[in-house]
Design a protein around this motif. Structure first.
Motif, PDB file in Angstrom:
ATOM      1  N   GLY A   1     -20.023 -62.246  22.115  1.00 38.57           N
ATOM      2  CA  GLY A   1     -18.830 -62.245  21.169  1.00 38.57           C
ATOM      3  C   GLY A   1     -18.990 -60.656  21.798  1.00 38.57           C
ATOM      4  N   LEU A   2     -17.723 -60.597  20.396  1.00 37.76           N
ATOM      5  CA  LEU A   2     -16.972 -59.122  19.891  1.00 37.76           C
ATOM      6  C   LEU A   2     -17.754 -59.359  18.854  1.00 37.76           C
ATOM      7  CD1 LEU A   2     -14.394 -57.270  19.926  1.00 37.76           C
ATOM      8  CD2 LEU A   2     -13.756 -58.882  18.951  1.00 37.76           C
ATOM      9  N   VAL A   3     -18.022 -57.300  19.022  1.00 36.07           N
ATOM     10  CA  VAL A   3     -18.342 -56.765  17.584  1.00 36.07           C
ATOM     11  C   VAL A   3     -17.630 -55.563  17.468  1.00 36.07           C
ATOM     12  CG1 VAL A   3     -20.388 -55.669  18.966  1.00 36.07           C
ATOM     13  CG2 VAL A   3     -20.943 -56.478  16.567  1.00 36.07           C
ATOM     14  N   GLN A   4     -17.649 -54.915  16.169  1.00 36.65           N
ATOM     15  CA  GLN A   4     -17.450 -53.835  16.346  1.00 36.65           C
ATOM     16  C   GLN A   4     -18.614 -52.530  16.425  1.00 36.65           C
ATOM     17  OE1 GLN A   4     -15.935 -53.394  11.874  1.00 36.65           O
ATOM     18  NE2 GLN A   4     -13.505 -54.035  12.642  1.00 36.65           N
ATOM     19  N   PRO A   5     -17.952 -50.832  17.463  1.00 36.73           N
ATOM     20  CA  PRO A   5     -19.242 -49.637  17.016  1.00 36.73           C
ATOM     21  C   PRO A   5     -20.273 -50.311  15.752  1.00 36.73           C
ATOM     22  CG  PRO A   5     -17.049 -49.880  18.346  1.00 36.73           C
ATOM     23  CD  PRO A   5     -16.657 -51.166  17.403  1.00 36.73           C
ATOM     24  N   GLY A   6     -20.641 -50.157  16.405  1.00 32.72           N
ATOM     25  CA  GLY A   6     -22.171 -49.605  15.158  1.00 32.72           C
ATOM     26  C   GLY A   6     -22.121 -51.711  14.902  1.00 32.72           C
ATOM     27  N   GLY A   7     -22.361 -52.274  15.242  1.00 33.46           N
ATOM     28  CA  GLY A   7     -22.538 -53.479  15.219  1.00 33.46           C
ATOM     29  C   GLY A   7     -23.928 -53.831  16.070  1.00 33.46           C
ATOM     30  N   SER A   8     -24.112 -55.185  15.487  1.00 31.35           N
ATOM     31  CA  SER A   8     -25.178 -55.870  16.182  1.00 31.35           C
ATOM     32  C   SER A   8     -24.815 -57.007  16.519  1.00 31.35           C
ATOM     33  CB  SER A   8     -26.423 -55.990  15.202  1.00 31.35           C
ATOM     34  OG  SER A   8     -26.840 -54.934  14.840  1.00 31.35           O
ATOM     35  N   LEU A   9     -25.536 -57.424  18.399  1.00 35.51           N
ATOM     36  CA  LEU A   9     -25.616 -59.466  18.258  1.00 35.51           C
ATOM     37  C   LEU A   9     -27.226 -59.094  19.065  1.00 35.51           C
ATOM     38  CD1 LEU A   9     -22.148 -58.957  20.830  1.00 35.51           C
ATOM     39  CD2 LEU A   9     -22.654 -60.457  18.415  1.00 35.51           C
ATOM     40  N   ARG A  10     -27.258 -60.802  19.356  1.00 33.71           N
ATOM     41  CA  ARG A  10     -29.121 -61.023  19.596  1.00 33.71           C
ATOM     42  C   ARG A  10     -28.284 -62.366  20.575  1.00 33.71           C
ATOM     43  NH1 ARG A  10     -33.308 -65.247  17.268  1.00 33.71           N
ATOM     44  NH2 ARG A  10     -35.104 -64.017  18.065  1.00 33.71           N
ATOM     45  N   LEU A  11     -28.781 -61.421  21.850  1.00 31.62           N
ATOM     46  CA  LEU A  11     -28.769 -62.961  22.961  1.00 31.62           C
ATOM     47  C   LEU A  11     -30.033 -63.232  22.735  1.00 31.62           C
ATOM     48  CD1 LEU A  11     -26.617 -60.269  25.425  1.00 31.62           C
ATOM     49  CD2 LEU A  11     -25.866 -61.284  23.862  1.00 31.62           C
ATOM     50  N   SER A  12     -29.717 -64.289  23.789  1.00 29.03           N
ATOM     51  CA  SER A  12     -30.779 -65.454  24.037  1.00 29.03           C
ATOM     52  C   SER A  12     -30.430 -66.184  25.076  1.00 29.03           C
ATOM     53  CB  SER A  12     -31.079 -66.454  22.878  1.00 29.03           C
ATOM     54  OG  SER A  12     -30.620 -66.425  21.491  1.00 29.03           O
ATOM     55  N   CYS A  13     -32.032 -66.012  25.835  1.00 27.33           N
ATOM     56  CA  CYS A  13     -32.194 -66.587  26.852  1.00 27.33           C
ATOM     57  C   CYS A  13     -33.020 -68.341  27.417  1.00 27.33           C
ATOM     58  CB  CYS A  13     -31.879 -65.675  28.182  1.00 27.33           C
ATOM     59  SG  CYS A  13     -32.073 -66.565  30.045  1.00 27.33           S
ATOM     60  N   VAL A  14     -32.988 -69.578  27.162  1.00 25.64           N
ATOM     61  CA  VAL A  14     -33.654 -70.426  27.810  1.00 25.64           C
ATOM     62  C   VAL A  14     -34.001 -70.655  29.194  1.00 25.64           C
ATOM     63  CG1 VAL A  14     -34.377 -72.925  26.949  1.00 25.64           C
ATOM     64  CG2 VAL A  14     -33.378 -70.965  25.381  1.00 25.64           C
ATOM     65  N   ALA A  15     -34.742 -70.644  29.863  1.00 26.00           N
ATOM     66  CA  ALA A  15     -35.343 -70.941  31.366  1.00 26.00           C
ATOM     67  C   ALA A  15     -35.665 -72.949  30.786  1.00 26.00           C
ATOM     68  CB  ALA A  15     -36.640 -69.760  31.368  1.00 26.00           C
ATOM     69  N   SER A  16     -35.810 -72.745  32.138  1.00 24.92           N
ATOM     70  CA  SER A  16     -35.741 -74.585  32.117  1.00 24.92           C
ATOM     71  C   SER A  16     -36.576 -74.665  34.003  1.00 24.92           C
ATOM     72  CB  SER A  16     -35.352 -75.408  32.016  1.00 24.92           C
ATOM     73  OG  SER A  16     -33.855 -75.063  32.381  1.00 24.92           O
ATOM     74  N   GLY A  17     -36.580 -75.709  33.545  1.00 21.56           N
ATOM     75  CA  GLY A  17     -36.810 -76.116  35.558  1.00 21.56           C
ATOM     76  C   GLY A  17     -38.553 -75.756  36.085  1.00 21.56           C
ATOM     77  N   ASN A  18     -38.486 -75.786  36.698  1.00 26.93           N
ATOM     78  CA  ASN A  18     -39.808 -74.874  37.589  1.00 26.93           C
ATOM     79  C   ASN A  18     -40.462 -73.439  36.478  1.00 26.93           C
ATOM     80  OD1 ASN A  18     -40.340 -76.772  38.900  1.00 26.93           O
ATOM     81  ND2 ASN A  18     -39.397 -75.551  40.296  1.00 26.93           N
TER      82      ASN A  18
END
Length: 114
Positions: free
Chosen positions: A10-27
């Protein structure tokens, strides 16, 4: 085959925070390390951080001290907590899973701007 689904950009101001997530599926039994890469238009995809199945992290120097990668094997999920974000962190971020081949997510846009 392994499928990766990212979320959290997403969009965040300098000095801000974000959290990315990634879910794996399949083998998922095929997966060893997981991680995050980023890519700007016209540039090569570059490493941000990786984490082994046992939880040992590795970071690019540009994000050390600001980003934290973690992994929940029970949920087949890898996270990237990004703090103190800078405009130069603006990129498309891709989740990666390493088995016999590299698997990639579709990418999520991170924009750091005031």
């Amino acid at each position: 085959q392994v499928h990766l689904m990212e979320s959290g950009g997403g969009l965040v101001q300098p000095g801000g925070s974000l959290r990315l997530s990634c879910v794996a599926s399949g083998n998922i039994y095929m997966i060893n390390a997981m991680g995050w890469y980023r890519q700007a238009p016209g540039k090569q995809r570059e490493l941000v951080a990786t984490v082994t199945r046992g939880g040992s992290p590795n970071y690019d120097d540009s994000v050390k001290g600001r980003f934290t990668i973690s992994r929940d094997n029970a949920k087949s999920t890898v996270y990237l907590q990004m703090n103190s974000l800078k405009p130069e962190d603006t990129d498309v971020y891709y989740c990666n899973a390493q088995g016999r081949v590299y698997y990639w997510g579709q990418g999520t846009q991170v924009t750091v701007s005031s």
